[in-house]
Scaffold this motif. Sequence first.
Motif, PDB file in Angstrom:
ATOM      1  N   ILE A 191      -5.022  10.440   2.594  1.00 62.95           N
ATOM      2  CA  ILE A 191      -3.570  10.314   2.741  1.00 62.95           C
ATOM      3  C   ILE A 191      -3.158  10.983   4.048  1.00 62.95           C
ATOM      4  N   ASN A 207      -8.264   5.899  -5.884  1.00 63.05           N
ATOM      5  CA  ASN A 207      -7.812   4.962  -4.865  1.00 63.05           C
ATOM      6  C   ASN A 207      -6.296   5.024  -4.852  1.00 63.05           C
ATOM      7  N   MET A 208      -5.752   5.585  -3.793  1.00 64.64           N
ATOM      8  CA  MET A 208      -4.318   5.831  -3.722  1.00 64.64           C
ATOM      9  C   MET A 208      -3.525   4.614  -3.268  1.00 64.64           C
ATOM     10  N   TYR A 209      -4.207   3.552  -2.878  1.00 66.63           N
ATOM     11  CA  TYR A 209      -3.509   2.417  -2.286  1.00 66.63           C
ATOM     12  C   TYR A 209      -3.564   1.150  -3.142  1.00 66.63           C
ATOM     13  N   GLU A 236       0.823  -1.205   0.000  1.00 65.65           N
ATOM     14  CA  GLU A 236       0.000   0.000   0.000  1.00 65.65           C
ATOM     15  C   GLU A 236       0.862   1.261   0.000  1.00 65.65           C
ATOM     16  N   THR A 237       2.003   1.204   0.682  1.00 72.63           N
ATOM     17  CA  THR A 237       2.915   2.344   0.695  1.00 72.63           C
ATOM     18  C   THR A 237       3.525   2.557  -0.679  1.00 72.63           C
ATOM     19  N   TYR A 280      -7.447   7.050   6.547  1.00 74.08           N
ATOM     20  CA  TYR A 280      -7.071   5.985   5.618  1.00 74.08           C
ATOM     21  C   TYR A 280      -8.292   5.176   5.177  1.00 74.08           C
ATOM     22  N   ASN A 284       0.947   6.471  -7.044  1.00 70.84           N
ATOM     23  CA  ASN A 284      -0.222   7.291  -7.347  1.00 70.84           C
ATOM     24  C   ASN A 284      -0.003   8.764  -7.037  1.00 70.84           C
ATOM     25  N   LEU A 285       0.847   9.073  -6.068  1.00 71.35           N
ATOM     26  CA  LEU A 285       1.199  10.474  -5.829  1.00 71.35           C
ATOM     27  C   LEU A 285       1.834  11.086  -7.067  1.00 71.35           C
ATOM     28  N   LEU A 339       0.884   4.022  -2.927  1.00 70.61           N
ATOM     29  CA  LEU A 339       0.695   5.443  -2.635  1.00 70.61           C
ATOM     30  C   LEU A 339       1.753   6.279  -3.341  1.00 70.61           C
ATOM     31  N   SER A 372       2.171  16.762  -6.023  1.00 73.22           N
ATOM     32  CA  SER A 372       1.137  15.803  -5.658  1.00 73.22           C
ATOM     33  C   SER A 372       0.081  16.405  -4.750  1.00 73.22           C
TER      34      SER A 372
END
Length: 414
Positions: A163, A409-411, A63-64, A158, A70-71, A67, A367
Amino acid sequence: MKNRFHLYGIGLCWLFLTGTACSKAPVENKIDEKEEQEAPKEDGPTTLADIKLELVDKDASDETAALFYNLKRVAEEHILFGHQDATKRGVDGDGMEWANEQHLPTVATEKSDVKTVTGAYPAVYGHDFNHIAGFFEPGHSWFAYERDIARQLTIEAYDRGGINTYSWHYGNPVSKGNFYWSDSPVKAVSRILPGGDHHEVYKTSLETIAAYAKSLIGTDGKLVPVIFRPFHEFDGDWFWWGKAHCTVTEYKQLYQFTVEYLRDELGVRNFLYAWSPDRNFNTEAQYLERYPGDDYVDLVGMDNYGDLQAGATVSAAAQKMKIVSDYAVQHQKAAALTETGLSNLGQANWYTAVLLKALQHQPVRLSYVLVWASRKDSFWTPYKGHPAEVDFLSFKNNDYIYFADEMPNMYQLP
């Protein structure tokens, strides 16, 4: 949640067929067409394994890593809006301050000044390790409750797709005093480095942060990713880690040790590491004077209040954003305007006439932008009925800006 993030096929077809942008209303201060052109998109890694090779922590959680990816992707066309202490404290329409610390054990976690005015949460939530890993008296009200409150608000952010970024206004670990040099004028950096007489004190603070980071578990059972931004605004002299109080080498060693101890010794796997001076630079060389190196930084940023005050011409701020953005693109980093704002919003159209104009002055890939925490004597987003409320809504409705109701969805990888 609306998800308009890089629906390239549909979005581009619609754009070419209609000749229009998305349905959001444009703001009054448009930029010239030549300034509006995008920087070319880059072909980046497409698997989590490849993405992790670009990270400070090659063993970061999935997930990190997502992120981070996606940033960078969202920055190609948009910027996420963030607010420090977004669900922790703020100002009601009557000018009275609200704070979740005052409501334990029942915390009013749904409250947000940004949501009250716009109907949407911010995309980015700012927090601070100050009262989690610091030296305040145990009886201090914030010290007693901060960890549980911060954990709850971070996890909830979260869970709703937001974020989380943590700065660290770290109290002087030698004097056990404040983070401001004027309140605690004791040199500390050299003394908390390996070999220093307060090195173990510093390691204990990092161990507190690591334990807290590992306790951030979302309802999906996953570690909550955090953008960790230690020792910021180091190019000023107001903090004990500022340029007048340590050498270039000492500052770099402090940042590098911080990353290495959290990553290699304590096994923190949900941090992206951010680095951000204040605005005291005009060239890339000046910007990078105390840069700890690409191996230690995932996100480069800048705090800038001074160049974005009421009535600012924005060119100085825009040029510095460009320096930050260009370095990020060239070195496969994410980038952000990590702090900014106009206290009490004395210029009613500041969000569109100053901030948005600066962000769009020339092509940049940032971002997110984060404004500071609100309280009754110093607020950074408008409350209901404030003269800046209408302008803030125009800012939110601009196609370039993403709040929580529009962010991807950033994750997960798209």
